[in-house]
Scaffold this motif. Structure first.
Motif, PDB file in Angstrom:
ATOM      1  N   HIS A 284       0.825  -1.217   0.000  1.00 43.56           N
ATOM      2  CA  HIS A 284       0.000   0.000   0.000  1.00 43.56           C
ATOM      3  C   HIS A 284       0.857   1.265   0.000  1.00 43.56           C
ATOM      4  CE1 HIS A 284      -3.270  -2.777   1.134  1.00 43.56           C
ATOM      5  NE2 HIS A 284      -4.079  -1.818   0.751  1.00 43.56           N
ATOM      6  N   GLY A 285       2.161   1.084  -0.210  1.00 38.78           N
ATOM      7  CA  GLY A 285       3.057   2.236  -0.302  1.00 38.78           C
ATOM      8  C   GLY A 285       3.393   2.877   1.018  1.00 38.78           C
ATOM      9  N   LEU A 286       3.262   2.140   2.103  1.00 35.68           N
ATOM     10  CA  LEU A 286       3.522   2.699   3.426  1.00 35.68           C
ATOM     11  C   LEU A 286       4.945   2.389   3.879  1.00 35.68           C
ATOM     12  CD1 LEU A 286       0.150   1.710   5.156  1.00 35.68           C
ATOM     13  CD2 LEU A 286       0.772   3.923   4.161  1.00 35.68           C
ATOM     14  N   ALA A 287       5.572   3.356   4.530  1.00 37.35           N
ATOM     15  CA  ALA A 287       6.913   3.179   5.087  1.00 37.35           C
ATOM     16  C   ALA A 287       6.790   2.508   6.451  1.00 37.35           C
ATOM     17  CB  ALA A 287       7.605   4.525   5.222  1.00 37.35           C
ATOM     18  N   VAL A 288       7.476   1.375   6.609  1.00 38.59           N
ATOM     19  CA  VAL A 288       7.318   0.539   7.806  1.00 38.59           C
ATOM     20  C   VAL A 288       8.603   0.525   8.626  1.00 38.59           C
ATOM     21  CG1 VAL A 288       6.753  -1.772   8.666  1.00 38.59           C
ATOM     22  CG2 VAL A 288       5.690  -0.936   6.552  1.00 38.59           C
ATOM     23  N   ALA A 289       8.460   0.683   9.937  1.00 37.14           N
ATOM     24  CA  ALA A 289       9.556   0.462  10.884  1.00 37.14           C
ATOM     25  C   ALA A 289       9.188  -0.744  11.742  1.00 37.14           C
ATOM     26  CB  ALA A 289       9.753   1.692  11.766  1.00 37.14           C
ATOM     27  N   ARG A 290      10.155  -1.627  11.984  1.00 37.36           N
ATOM     28  CA  ARG A 290       9.886  -2.824  12.779  1.00 37.36           C
ATOM     29  C   ARG A 290      10.468  -2.669  14.180  1.00 37.36           C
ATOM     30  NH1 ARG A 290       9.239  -8.195   9.145  1.00 37.36           N
ATOM     31  NH2 ARG A 290       9.045  -9.114  11.230  1.00 37.36           N
ATOM     32  N   ARG A 291       9.657  -3.014  15.148  1.00 43.03           N
ATOM     33  CA  ARG A 291      10.059  -2.882  16.546  1.00 43.03           C
ATOM     34  C   ARG A 291      11.268  -3.764  16.862  1.00 43.03           C
ATOM     35  NH1 ARG A 291      10.837  -0.299  21.263  1.00 43.03           N
ATOM     36  NH2 ARG A 291      10.204  -1.509  23.089  1.00 43.03           N
ATOM     37  N   SER A 292      11.269  -5.011  16.391  1.00 41.90           N
ATOM     38  CA  SER A 292      12.338  -5.945  16.734  1.00 41.90           C
ATOM     39  C   SER A 292      13.692  -5.505  16.185  1.00 41.90           C
ATOM     40  CB  SER A 292      12.009  -7.347  16.216  1.00 41.90           C
ATOM     41  OG  SER A 292      11.962  -7.349  14.797  1.00 41.90           O
ATOM     42  N   ALA A 293      13.666  -4.749  15.086  1.00 46.52           N
ATOM     43  CA  ALA A 293      14.912  -4.289  14.465  1.00 46.52           C
ATOM     44  C   ALA A 293      15.351  -2.933  14.997  1.00 46.52           C
ATOM     45  CB  ALA A 293      14.741  -4.221  12.952  1.00 46.52           C
ATOM     46  N   ASN A 294      14.578  -2.375  15.925  1.00 48.66           N
ATOM     47  CA  ASN A 294      14.850  -1.030  16.458  1.00 48.66           C
ATOM     48  C   ASN A 294      14.957   0.000  15.345  1.00 48.66           C
ATOM     49  OD1 ASN A 294      14.927  -1.671  19.271  1.00 48.66           O
ATOM     50  ND2 ASN A 294      16.940  -2.605  18.956  1.00 48.66           N
ATOM     51  N   ASP A 295      14.128  -0.167  14.305  1.00 53.18           N
ATOM     52  CA  ASP A 295      14.119   0.804  13.208  1.00 53.18           C
ATOM     53  C   ASP A 295      13.747   2.190  13.736  1.00 53.18           C
ATOM     54  OD1 ASP A 295      14.737  -1.175  11.397  1.00 53.18           O
ATOM     55  OD2 ASP A 295      12.670  -1.530  10.801  1.00 53.18           O
ATOM     56  N   ALA A 296      14.381   3.188  13.199  1.00 50.65           N
ATOM     57  CA  ALA A 296      14.103   4.557  13.623  1.00 50.65           C
ATOM     58  C   ALA A 296      12.703   4.988  13.195  1.00 50.65           C
ATOM     59  CB  ALA A 296      15.141   5.507  13.021  1.00 50.65           C
ATOM     60  N   ILE A 297      12.026   5.731  14.069  1.00 49.48           N
ATOM     61  CA  ILE A 297      10.703   6.286  13.762  1.00 49.48           C
ATOM     62  C   ILE A 297      10.914   7.738  13.361  1.00 49.48           C
ATOM     63  CG2 ILE A 297       8.357   6.689  14.581  1.00 49.48           C
ATOM     64  CD1 ILE A 297       9.197   3.762  14.606  1.00 49.48           C
ATOM     65  N   GLY A 298      10.771   8.016  12.074  1.00 55.49           N
ATOM     66  CA  GLY A 298      10.971   9.377  11.586  1.00 55.49           C
ATOM     67  C   GLY A 298       9.673  10.004  11.126  1.00 55.49           C
ATOM     68  N   GLU A 299       9.769  11.224  10.631  1.00 56.02           N
ATOM     69  CA  GLU A 299       8.569  11.927  10.159  1.00 56.02           C
ATOM     70  C   GLU A 299       7.932  11.221   8.975  1.00 56.02           C
ATOM     71  OE1 GLU A 299       9.266  16.013   9.390  1.00 56.02           O
ATOM     72  OE2 GLU A 299       9.880  16.487  11.461  1.00 56.02           O
ATOM     73  N   GLN A 300       8.724  10.454   8.223  1.00 56.41           N
ATOM     74  CA  GLN A 300       8.193   9.776   7.038  1.00 56.41           C
ATOM     75  C   GLN A 300       7.657   8.370   7.359  1.00 56.41           C
ATOM     76  OE1 GLN A 300       7.962  11.629   4.295  1.00 56.41           O
ATOM     77  NE2 GLN A 300       8.905  13.199   5.610  1.00 56.41           N
ATOM     78  N   THR A 301       7.797   7.936   8.605  1.00 56.91           N
ATOM     79  CA  THR A 301       7.304   6.603   8.976  1.00 56.91           C
ATOM     80  C   THR A 301       5.778   6.609   9.022  1.00 56.91           C
ATOM     81  OG1 THR A 301       9.278   6.227  10.326  1.00 56.91           O
ATOM     82  CG2 THR A 301       7.404   4.751  10.684  1.00 56.91           C
ATOM     83  N   ASP A 302       5.168   5.646   8.356  1.00 60.85           N
ATOM     84  CA  ASP A 302       3.709   5.515   8.370  1.00 60.85           C
ATOM     85  C   ASP A 302       3.241   4.470   9.373  1.00 60.85           C
ATOM     86  OD1 ASP A 302       3.206   7.306   6.112  1.00 60.85           O
ATOM     87  OD2 ASP A 302       4.142   5.739   4.880  1.00 60.85           O
ATOM     88  N   VAL A 303       3.953   3.328   9.416  1.00 54.09           N
ATOM     89  CA  VAL A 303       3.522   2.201  10.241  1.00 54.09           C
ATOM     90  C   VAL A 303       4.674   1.722  11.118  1.00 54.09           C
ATOM     91  CG1 VAL A 303       2.650  -0.182  10.236  1.00 54.09           C
ATOM     92  CG2 VAL A 303       1.837   1.451   8.505  1.00 54.09           C
ATOM     93  N   TRP A 304       4.386   1.555  12.375  1.00 61.26           N
ATOM     94  CA  TRP A 304       5.325   0.932  13.301  1.00 61.26           C
ATOM     95  C   TRP A 304       4.800  -0.475  13.550  1.00 61.26           C
ATOM     96  CZ3 TRP A 304       6.782   3.461  18.686  1.00 61.26           C
ATOM     97  CH2 TRP A 304       7.951   2.865  19.166  1.00 61.26           C
ATOM     98  N   LEU A 305       5.491  -1.473  13.054  1.00 65.80           N
ATOM     99  CA  LEU A 305       5.069  -2.867  13.169  1.00 65.80           C
ATOM    100  C   LEU A 305       5.696  -3.466  14.435  1.00 65.80           C
ATOM    101  CD1 LEU A 305       3.669  -5.409  12.075  1.00 65.80           C
ATOM    102  CD2 LEU A 305       5.709  -5.825  10.676  1.00 65.80           C
ATOM    103  N   VAL A 306       4.851  -3.793  15.389  1.00 70.09           N
ATOM    104  CA  VAL A 306       5.327  -4.361  16.651  1.00 70.09           C
ATOM    105  C   VAL A 306       5.392  -5.877  16.483  1.00 70.09           C
ATOM    106  CG1 VAL A 306       4.946  -4.544  19.137  1.00 70.09           C
ATOM    107  CG2 VAL A 306       4.320  -2.442  17.927  1.00 70.09           C
ATOM    108  N   ASP A 307       6.576  -6.360  16.137  1.00 70.26           N
ATOM    109  CA  ASP A 307       6.787  -7.782  15.894  1.00 70.26           C
ATOM    110  C   ASP A 307       7.512  -8.423  17.077  1.00 70.26           C
ATOM    111  OD1 ASP A 307       9.063  -6.328  15.422  1.00 70.26           O
ATOM    112  OD2 ASP A 307       9.711  -7.496  13.683  1.00 70.26           O
ATOM    113  N   THR A 308       7.046  -8.060  18.273  1.00 71.25           N
ATOM    114  CA  THR A 308       7.573  -8.613  19.520  1.00 71.25           C
ATOM    115  C   THR A 308       6.386  -9.111  20.338  1.00 71.25           C
ATOM    116  OG1 THR A 308       7.507  -6.379  20.455  1.00 71.25           O
ATOM    117  CG2 THR A 308       9.614  -7.148  19.601  1.00 71.25           C
ATOM    118  N   LEU A 309       6.668  -9.881  21.385  1.00 75.09           N
ATOM    119  CA  LEU A 309       5.603 -10.428  22.223  1.00 75.09           C
ATOM    120  C   LEU A 309       5.527  -9.697  23.559  1.00 75.09           C
ATOM    121  CD1 LEU A 309       6.073 -14.276  21.676  1.00 75.09           C
ATOM    122  CD2 LEU A 309       4.377 -12.778  20.608  1.00 75.09           C
TER     123      LEU A 309
END
Length: 431
Positions: A284-309
């Motif tokens: 869907h053209g969304l910029a994704v950050a993954r929680r497990s990878a500690n991806d940076a959350i920037g102004e261009q981030t659309d989705v924060w994917l929480v792939d942890t338990l």
């Protein structure tokens, strides 16, 4: 007795098929093919003569936390074993209690596996939870004169109708419990209508109301707030299932046109779907950050994917709006009280069958928004439009959103106390 003999025979005949079903499921989640010996009653546990508490999956494990903590404090000399059925529940036991409890899977419900399990653990008390009615386990425990307790018991109208067809099997099982502690008067009445003796069943309240802001949880929430999300308005969609992410993403994309600072936090229910959910977002053209990878959350981030338990509760703490999933299609919803702990505005889908009582109370208290609509796939367009409308409305009407959250938090505080009442029943059985 004849009905039990039929069940015992069928459960043994079906055992190969049940094992095959676990192997098939392991194609998506490899943990289902591991520790098969425990499913057959072979548990590598050394300490016996204590208490067994069974909590099927993640939600139940989190709900029994106050009970387990109370037992550990009051009966330090008794080994405490927490069993689950799902691998995610197993992981949550380890995460939540560590080595303070013993842990294994509950055995498949056949005479051989169950008796091997009980012979190994030799419990003084067996505690089952909610709808975990395993006839062989209940019968074998009863025959060994081990007290049985069903806590936080619930029975939806749909489940009642299904169990009525098996009344010949379920009714005798219910009357082998020393006590059945129902979540509500309505649930109490359903158990009685299914054949439970009225004097065995009482209304103790819902354990899921007994969640609290612990120091560890507050620390986790504060750590999340320190991440660079201050410039975002945050919508958390918790415990999503297949089909729900697509619906939520479509609504999110449309609302983001009005609120460019919007960040969607997606928390899928099942770990095996994490990669698929990321792929869906990117399609869907969304910029994704993954929680497990500690991806940076920037102004261009659309989705924060929480792939942890085990982190969903803390993520509700940083939300502006919480969507409690599992409620858009056939699953029946997840716990809406978790965001209420943080006084957050809550949106759920049309199907909250698993939490009917809680849902009705929240709606009466004006502490939640429930979307109307048909749950079947052809009507997803209607549901996503309703979700889009509510997101837009609550993001724009901040006072109303705040009032929703405060009403939910007040209801949560008012209904707490089930854990203490349950603890009192346990003490009476052990002393």
């Amino acid at each position: 007795m004849f009905s039990l003999l039929i069940y015992q025979l069928l459960s043994l005949l079906l055992l190969p098929l049940l094992l095959l079903a676990l192997l098939v499921r392991s194609r998506k989640q490899v943990a289902y093919r591991q520790r098969i010996g425990e499913r057959l009653g072979w548990v590598g546990i050394q300490q016996h003569g204590g208490i067994i508490v069974h909590a099927a999956s993640v939600g139940e494990v989190m709900a029994i936390k106050p009970i387990v903590e109370g037992l550990l404090k009051q009966y330090p000399e008794l080994p405490l074993t927490v069993t689950t059925f799902t691998p995610t529940g197993s992981a949550q036991v380890t995460k939540q209690f560590g080595d303070r409890v013993q842990h294994c899977y509950i055995p498949l419900d056949n005479m051989i596996s169950v008796n091997l399990f009980l012979s190994t653990l030799k419990p003084k008390l067996l505690i089952l939870m909610e709808t975990e009615l395993w006839p062989q386990l209940i019968h074998s425990t009863f025959k060994r004169n081990i007290p049985l307790l069903l806590i936080n018991a619930r029975l939806s109208q749909k489940s009642l109708a299904s169990y009525q067809k098996l009344r010949w099997l379920i009714s005798p099982a219910l009357n082998k419990f020393h006590r059945i502690l129902a979540q509500s008067e309505e649930n109490r009445d359903r158990f009685i209508s299914l054949g439970a003796a009225p004097e065995r069943v009482s209304h103790s309240g819902n354990l899921k109301y007994d969640i609290r802001l612990t120091e560890a949880l507050e620390t986790k929430v504060e750590a999340l707030r320190q991440l660079p999300i201050a410039n975002h308005r945050v919508v958390v969609a918790g415990s999503t299932h297949q089909g729900e992410e697509a619906l939520i993403i479509k609504a999110f994309i449309n609302v983001k046109e009005l609120y460019p600072d919007l960040l969607l936090v997606l928390v899928p229910r099942h770990p095996e779907r994490f990669d698929k959910v990321q792929d869906l977002c990117q399609q869907h053209g969304l910029a994704v950050a993954r929680r497990s990878a500690n991806d940076a959350i920037g102004e261009q981030t659309d989705v924060w994917l929480v792939d942890t338990l085990g982190e969903l509760l803390a993520f509700y703490g940083i939300a502006d709006i919480c969507i409690v999933a599992g409620s858009f299609f056939e699953v029946g919803g997840h716990n809406p009280l978790e965001p209420a702990l943080f006084a957050k505005p809550i949106i759920v889908g049309p199907n909250m069958a698993n939490f009917n009582d809680v849902c009705e109370q929240l709606l009466r208290a004006e502490g939640m928004v429930q979307l109307k609509g048909v749950q079947h796939a052809p009507h997803q367009q209607q549901l996503h439009q309703h979700l889009q409308h509510e997101l837009q409305h609550l993001l724009g009407a901040r006072d109303e959103a705040k009032a929703l959250g405060q009403n939910a938090a007040a209801l949560l505080a008012k209904n707490q106390g089930a854990a203490q009442r349950t603890q009192t029943e346990i003490e009476q059985l052990l002393n």
